[in-house]
Design an enzyme around this catalytic site. Structure first.
Site, mmCIF file in Angstrom:
data_model
loop_
_atom_site.group_PDB
_atom_site.id
_atom_site.type_symbol
_atom_site.label_atom_id
_atom_site.label_comp_id
_atom_site.label_asym_id
_atom_site.label_seq_id
_atom_site.Cartn_x
_atom_site.Cartn_y
_atom_site.Cartn_z
ATOM 1 N N HIS A 196 0.805 -1.215 0.000
ATOM 2 C CA HIS A 196 0.000 0.000 0.000
ATOM 3 C C HIS A 196 0.839 1.266 0.000
ATOM 4 O O HIS A 196 0.485 2.266 -0.617
ATOM 5 C CB HIS A 196 -0.934 -0.009 1.212
ATOM 6 C CG HIS A 196 -1.892 -1.155 1.172
ATOM 7 N ND1 HIS A 196 -2.720 -1.491 2.203
ATOM 8 C CD2 HIS A 196 -2.147 -2.039 0.189
ATOM 9 C CE1 HIS A 196 -3.434 -2.544 1.858
ATOM 10 N NE2 HIS A 196 -3.102 -2.892 0.653
ATOM 11 N N ARG A 219 4.564 -10.770 -16.428
ATOM 12 C CA ARG A 219 4.971 -9.359 -16.382
ATOM 13 C C ARG A 219 5.613 -8.970 -15.057
ATOM 14 O O ARG A 219 6.299 -7.956 -14.953
ATOM 15 C CB ARG A 219 3.775 -8.451 -16.663
ATOM 16 C CG ARG A 219 2.711 -8.478 -15.589
ATOM 17 C CD ARG A 219 1.430 -7.790 -16.031
ATOM 18 N NE ARG A 219 1.266 -6.464 -15.430
ATOM 19 C CZ ARG A 219 0.126 -5.774 -15.455
ATOM 20 N NH1 ARG A 219 -0.939 -6.267 -16.057
ATOM 21 N NH2 ARG A 219 0.060 -4.604 -14.900
ATOM 22 N N CYS A 249 -3.644 1.807 -23.262
ATOM 23 C CA CYS A 249 -3.493 2.365 -21.919
ATOM 24 C C CYS A 249 -2.494 1.605 -21.052
ATOM 25 O O CYS A 249 -2.396 1.836 -19.863
ATOM 26 C CB CYS A 249 -4.846 2.447 -21.216
ATOM 27 S SG CYS A 249 -5.597 0.854 -20.910
HETATM 28 C C1 PEP Z 1 -2.677 -3.468 -18.817
HETATM 29 O O1 PEP Z 1 -2.787 -4.662 -18.575
HETATM 30 O O2 PEP Z 1 -1.945 -3.014 -19.713
HETATM 31 C C2 PEP Z 1 -3.405 -2.484 -18.009
HETATM 32 C C3 PEP Z 1 -3.413 -1.214 -18.337
HETATM 33 O O3 PEP Z 1 -4.040 -2.924 -16.887
HETATM 34 P P1 PEP Z 1 -3.269 -3.263 -15.518
HETATM 35 O O4 PEP Z 1 -1.852 -2.784 -15.678
HETATM 36 O O5 PEP Z 1 -4.015 -2.558 -14.472
HETATM 37 O O6 PEP Z 1 -3.381 -4.745 -15.473
HETATM 38 MG MG MG Z 2 -4.324 -5.374 -17.247
#
Ligand code: PEP
Ligand code: MG
Length: 756
Positions: A370, A646, A683
């Protein structure tokens, strides 16, 4: 292990110890008396104290029962033998048959071969292991839990003697002795990018607690009650202040924290510790040591965050007991403060004056903790997992936080500081230039407009919307405010969150993404079974379909928060058409429900999906006329495309988003959306990196959403770009082969004066 010691001798033993501590003689003489006292009281043939010395060595400092000549000769490395293990894991150990334990390290000079059983506890101060206290018996004695607890309490008193009694030189109590004044370069995990340079401020520096052994139990219980009342009052004041300042997230975080301060179990444990003969301070420290030990062994995120809060509360309580004004742990900060902590909770960070805080360095910490989420919102560079930093840094030391490269420099030399200051200045100048350019249109040299949006998750992110000049919030991660709370926000609480976001957006578009929990995003209060493969597990829209109540509540809150204003909703992790259809139907139902009840409904409603699962790329045609837009979540999309986690640092950078397969795939999506007439944006992190953003524009993307700090650099890039030339170059690369096209794209940018 709770402090439930009912062991009859505990109080008496503590008193005698206190007398020894207060009595005359050298530190060595006092240690000698202490081991004799403990041995006789615990009915043990042996009692020994090992003290941690420079170089992570445990030296036998005093013993009753082992051979006298072993004192100051017998040494064990931390981790070596049973005693070494107790220090390494800071964990009490009781063994009826120690001799046959696989880790038994026999030292002939001690003559300990005749003792079968052993019980040892770490001597702790402020979470640091200062030594080990051991008793041994000839018979294979089974030590009770109560006896272990009494030993832990005694060890605490001995810790005080070691710290303040000159047992070893003060500097030697830090394991990093010898390199303590030398510059150090320490590897770290980047938790929030950025650069910072300043002076170390130790979060919760060691405060000597003074008296540990009580004269009068009732008096100590009363002192505790008073301190608790004062602490609760100061927390109430903090919440009220934050509430009247209208700072939404702070209030939620502080309320959670205040609730934990009422934890009955915690208070009961402190009271029990007082009843073993400790002062109120002693009891708080005793329970705090327990909390720290538990924290070392707890993996569960929720529990860890709660234990962290308890540790912090103990610190506050100690300040109240000391009679100080403990409204906050923040205190006055120097200009350019770099905060160094083992770990900290979000409420503690909010306590510091963020205008003076340049960086945060944590010994523990993870991207999902957090405090990291809040620091990100405050735009403070953060490094985590800097092993040993707390022991190696002194207050006022020069520190450099390079959170772009994951390195912390401790006590860097003057030349290095000057060089770093120069790069920081360049970095700052660039930022300033971006700030000045925030109102310039985001249009390429050949007149193509590219919408630049910002990603957000907390209310404290919102000021960046106007500072950066972003056109709106392209991704509002609704799970973030859920993550910093202690329980599920109900409809009213959610309406409040979303309405504040819309208010602060002042008419700019906000894309609300519905809850994306699961994977690495853990909601402390949401029970989900352990999964082998959480990123591909029960998460996001999948949970929403199985438990539609959650999604309905959220959609209802968004509609109510919007009122008559426009509303944009986006669903995460959609893998097939039916999931999108399902979620969209729920949304429409909720709109009707609101209308039926006489609430205003959004003047305009846009519904979209995130393209994060490759399968959706092959259903775009079917989404035509159904989805108002799609947004590529490149973080997840690439992880699934390359089957590459990731969050795994070992795979970091292994596959390049600027590679033929990734660009080919994106091109397919862009073309399919164009044919289907569905507006498309990006995004994920890709959108915020100027070179990658340039490539996306070359491929045909016209809307990008990114972290606030990226908006400026990407705007400069857009304004220096010729879209048509970039497009032909990018297209020409689609037939290329190889691991990466990065060098060629960077070459193109250089040759064409693209600002990266
Ligand atoms: C993504 O997966 O690229 C994304 C914008 O969502 P998050 O990073 O919140 O999984
Ligand atoms: Mg995502």
């Amino acid at each position: 292990m709770g402090v439930t010691a009912k062991w009859a001798g505990s109080r008496l033993l503590l008193r005698r110890l206190r007398d020894v501590m207060a009595g005359g003689g050298s530190a060595q003489e006092r240690l000698d008396r202490i081991v004799r006292l403990i041995a006789s009281d615990m009915v043990a043939e042996v009692c020994s104290i090992y003290v941690r010395r420079a170089g992570d060595v445990l030296e036998l400092f005093a013993t009753e029962g082992l051979k006298a000549e072993a004192v100051h000769h017998t040494r064990l490395r931390v981790g070596e033998g049973i005693v070494g293990e107790i220090a390494a894991y800071s964990r009490a150990t009781a063994l009826a048959d120690a001799q046959n334990h696989p880790n038994f390290a026999y030292r002939p000079e001690t003559g300990e071969e005749i003792y079968s059983s052993l019980m040892g506890v770490p001597i702790l101060r402020g979470g640091r292991v200062l030594g080990v206290l051991v008793v041994q018996n000839r018979t294979s004695r089974t030590y009770t839990d109560e006896e272990v607890e009494v030993m832990e309490t005694i060890a605490m008193v001995i810790a005080e003697l070691i710290v303040s009694g000159g047992v070893v030189r003060r500097k030697e109590q830090t394991p990093a002795d010898g390199i303590a004044i030398a510059p150090l370069r320490m590897e770290a995990v980047k938790l929030n990018a950025g650069l910072a340079m300043g002076r170390a401020v130790l979060h919760r520096p060691y405060v000597p607690v003074g008296r540990l052994v009580a004269e009068d139990e009732t008096q100590e219980q009363d002192r505790l009650s008073e301190a608790l009342a004062a602490m609760h009052k100061s927390l109430d004041d903090m919440v009220d202040q934050a509430d009247s300042a209208g700072s939404g997230d702070h209030v939620d975080i502080l309320k959670t924290y205040r609730m934990i301060a009422q934890d009955r179990g915690w208070i009961k444990r402190i009271r029990e510790a007082i009843s073993t003969g400790l002062t109120a301070e002693g009891a708080v420290v005793r329970v705090q040591d327990d909390t720290r030990t538990r924290m070392k062994n707890v993996q569960d995120n929720y529990l860890r965050e709660r234990l962290l809060d308890l540790e912090d509360l103990a610190y506050r309580l100690l300040q109240h007991l000391a009679g100080g004004d403990a409204a906050g742990t923040g205190g006055a900060l120097p200009e350019n403060a770099i905060l160094v902590a083992r770990n900290m909770g979000p409420a503690e960070l909010l306590d510091y004056d963020s205008s003076r805080l340049r960086g945060l360095v944590l010994e523990e910490g993870s991207a999902t903790s957090h405090v990291a989420i809040v620091a990100r919102a405050l735009d403070i560079p953060v490094l985590g997992r800097v092993k040993g930093i707390v022991d190696r840094v002194e207050a006022q030391d020069h520190l450099i936080v390079d959170a772009n490269n994951g390195v912390c420099f401790v006590r860097p030399g003057e030349d290095f500081r000057a060089a770093f200051a120069l790069s920081m200045r360049t970095f700052e100048e660039k930022r300033e230039a971006h700030r000045r350019a925030r109102d310039l249109p985001s249009v390429t040299r050949d007149g193509v407009a590219v919408d630049l949006m910002m990603n957000a998750g907390l209310l404290i992110d919102m000021p960046h919307l106007h500072e950066s000049g972003a056109a709106g919030i392209g991704l509002y991660r609704t799970e973030v405010p859920f993550m910093v709370r202690n329980d599920f926000p109900d409809v009213e609480a959610q309406i409040d969150i979303y309405a504040r976001i819309l208010d602060q957006a002042e008419g700019k578009e906000v894309v609300f993404r519905t809850l994306d929990i699961g994977g690495d995003k853990v909601l402390p209060y949401f029970e989900a079974a352990e999964e082998e493969n959480p990123a591909m597990g029960w998460r996001a829209i999948r949970i929403a379909m199985d438990q539609p109540g959650l999604l309905r509540t959220q959609l209802r809150a968004m509609i109510r928060a919007a009122g008559a204003r426009p509303l944009t909703v986006m669903f995460p992790m959609v893998a097939e058409l039916s999931e999108f259809e399902y979620a969209r139907r729920l949304l429409m139902k909720e709109v009707r429900r609101c209308a039926d009840r006489g609430h205003p409904t959004p003047a305009m409603l846009k519904v979209g999906a995130m393209l994060e699962v490759p399968s959706l790329a092959f259903q775009i045609e079917a989404l035509s006329g159904r989805a108002d837009f799609l947004s590529i979540g490149s973080n997840d999309l690439l992880q699934f495309l390359f089957a590459s986690d990731r969050g795994n640092p070992r795979l970091d950078g292994r596959y390049d988003p600027l590679s033929p397969p990734a660009l080919g795939f994106l091109k397919h999506v862009i073309e399919a959306c164009r044919r289907a007439g569905i507006p498309l944006s990006v995004c994920g992190e890709m959108a915020g990196d100027p070179l990658q953003a340039m490539t996306l524009i070359g491929l045909g993307i016209r809307r990008l959403s990114m972290a606030p700090a990226s908006v400026g650099p990407v705007r400069s890039m857009v304004r220096s770009l010729d879209a048509a030339t970039t497009s032909s170059f990018t297209e020409s690369l689609l037939e290329a082969r190889g691991h990466s096209l990065r060098a060629r794209l960077a070459g193109f940018a250089r040759d064409h004066g693209v600002s990266l």
